[in-house]
Design a protein around this motif. Sequence first.
Motif, PDB file in Angstrom:
ATOM      1  N   GLY A  18     -14.427  -1.272   0.336  1.00  0.00           N
ATOM      2  CA  GLY A  18     -13.209  -1.564   1.080  1.00  0.00           C
ATOM      3  C   GLY A  18     -12.495  -0.305   1.535  1.00  0.00           C
ATOM      4  N   GLU A  21      -5.334   0.803   2.919  1.00  0.00           N
ATOM      5  CA  GLU A  21      -4.604   0.459   4.137  1.00  0.00           C
ATOM      6  C   GLU A  21      -3.185   1.044   4.089  1.00  0.00           C
ATOM      7  OE1 GLU A  21      -5.803  -1.228   6.789  1.00  0.00           O
ATOM      8  OE2 GLU A  21      -7.779  -1.208   5.838  1.00  0.00           O
ATOM      9  N   TYR A  28      -5.473  -1.394  -1.484  1.00  0.00           N
ATOM     10  CA  TYR A  28      -6.914  -1.448  -1.233  1.00  0.00           C
ATOM     11  C   TYR A  28      -7.245  -2.816  -0.659  1.00  0.00           C
ATOM     12  CZ  TYR A  28     -11.977  -1.371  -2.117  1.00  0.00           C
ATOM     13  OH  TYR A  28     -13.348  -1.427  -2.000  1.00  0.00           O
ATOM     14  N   TYR A  29      -8.055  -2.826   0.400  1.00  0.00           N
ATOM     15  CA  TYR A  29      -8.379  -4.066   1.101  1.00  0.00           C
ATOM     16  C   TYR A  29      -9.879  -4.272   1.130  1.00  0.00           C
ATOM     17  CZ  TYR A  29      -8.807  -7.312   5.094  1.00  0.00           C
ATOM     18  OH  TYR A  29      -9.113  -8.363   5.914  1.00  0.00           O
ATOM     19  N   PRO A  31     -12.165  -7.082   2.709  1.00  0.00           N
ATOM     20  CA  PRO A  31     -12.129  -8.290   3.537  1.00  0.00           C
ATOM     21  C   PRO A  31     -13.269  -9.249   3.222  1.00  0.00           C
ATOM     22  CG  PRO A  31     -13.041  -6.478   4.781  1.00  0.00           C
ATOM     23  CD  PRO A  31     -12.612  -5.897   3.464  1.00  0.00           C
ATOM     24  N   ALA A  42      -5.997 -15.499   0.205  1.00  0.00           N
ATOM     25  CA  ALA A  42      -6.298 -14.146  -0.245  1.00  0.00           C
ATOM     26  C   ALA A  42      -6.008 -14.047  -1.736  1.00  0.00           C
ATOM     27  CB  ALA A  42      -5.481 -13.112   0.526  1.00  0.00           C
ATOM     28  N   ASP A  71     -10.307 -12.693   1.617  1.00  0.00           N
ATOM     29  CA  ASP A  71      -9.760 -11.345   1.514  1.00  0.00           C
ATOM     30  C   ASP A  71      -9.221 -11.080   0.103  1.00  0.00           C
ATOM     31  OD1 ASP A  71     -10.324 -11.247   4.194  1.00  0.00           O
ATOM     32  OD2 ASP A  71      -8.228 -11.376   4.843  1.00  0.00           O
ATOM     33  N   TRP A  73      -6.884  -8.069  -2.039  1.00  0.00           N
ATOM     34  CA  TRP A  73      -5.996  -6.908  -1.935  1.00  0.00           C
ATOM     35  C   TRP A  73      -5.635  -6.399  -3.327  1.00  0.00           C
ATOM     36  CZ3 TRP A  73      -4.269  -4.898   2.767  1.00  0.00           C
ATOM     37  CH2 TRP A  73      -4.565  -5.670   3.902  1.00  0.00           C
ATOM     38  N   LEU A 137       1.871  -9.039   3.889  1.00  0.00           N
ATOM     39  CA  LEU A 137       0.720  -9.918   4.066  1.00  0.00           C
ATOM     40  C   LEU A 137       1.118 -11.220   4.753  1.00  0.00           C
ATOM     41  CD1 LEU A 137      -1.127  -9.471   0.643  1.00  0.00           C
ATOM     42  CD2 LEU A 137      -1.676  -8.417   2.840  1.00  0.00           C
ATOM     43  N   LYS A 141      -0.655 -11.010   8.113  1.00  0.00           N
ATOM     44  CA  LYS A 141      -1.933 -11.691   7.884  1.00  0.00           C
ATOM     45  C   LYS A 141      -1.812 -13.215   7.910  1.00  0.00           C
ATOM     46  CE  LYS A 141      -4.770  -8.207   7.334  1.00  0.00           C
ATOM     47  NZ  LYS A 141      -6.009  -8.042   8.146  1.00  0.00           N
TER      48      LYS A 141
END
Length: 276
Positions: A18, A21, A28-29, A31, A42, A71, A73, A137, A141
């Motif tokens: 990942g 971001e 930390y992302y 996806p 998510a 996702d 995170w 988010l 998102k």
Amino acid sequence: MSCPKCQEGFELPGEPLGTIEKDFNNAYYSPAPSRETPSKEAILFFTDGFGLPLKNCKIMADNFAKRLNCDVWIPDYFDGKPLVPASNLRAPDHAGAKMSIMDWVKFVLATIPHIPAFIRSRPSVADMRVLALIDLLKEKKKYEKLGATGYCYGGSTSVRFSTTDYIDTAVISHPGPFSIDLVEKIRVPTSWACAEVDIFWSHDKRMKAEAILSARKAKDGGASMEYEFIDYKGTAHGFAARPNLKRPEIKQAHEEAFEQAVKWFQKTLLVHETSQ
């Protein structure tokens, strides 16, 4: 984060896939790897005291994203300064291991320089950093549901957020200290992965928590009171996040605890996906 057990563990094999971001407060992302449309759900991954520098959390987040196709995170809720540096990581042992006086002395000496980090990222402050990420988010998102999984310090964080409307379901693995009274306030389905020997999450506390949730479910019912407790024989605090994979019983427990979380999220978070 107040005993040598919190600094025990091994690194997991592999490398994170990942990204960090910056627009999401350096979270930390990882996806969802194979989707035609954006994920509507998510998972928030709450780390132990080593935070993002220890790659275990990132590798596990990648594995969750792959297995659940949603996702994941990891909030930087230590603001770049974890409670314990990854260089302090030491080898764990099984449930029967005893801490010597020298273990305690070494721990105290190693911890003193990091006392400011404990103060700077006390739970009330770390929670505000999580809330800031959740706001981002939701704004950017547009997730419809959020789950949380937490380990050690992050396990306690999962408990606290389980008492709010910010998440919809939670997995709690060998949590750090928290008031048992919080269990009375839990509002979402919870899955608990428990070590056999845990200085923070004793068997007595574990039994009290289950009794509280059982009584509440009998009284109130409903999906929000859904829960499970799974005990892992031969394990100690940290097994689900920092396992010694060379010990067969610890490797198995680590893998089973991961599967426990996967199945829980399939059941309580990814309803939208499974109904399609």
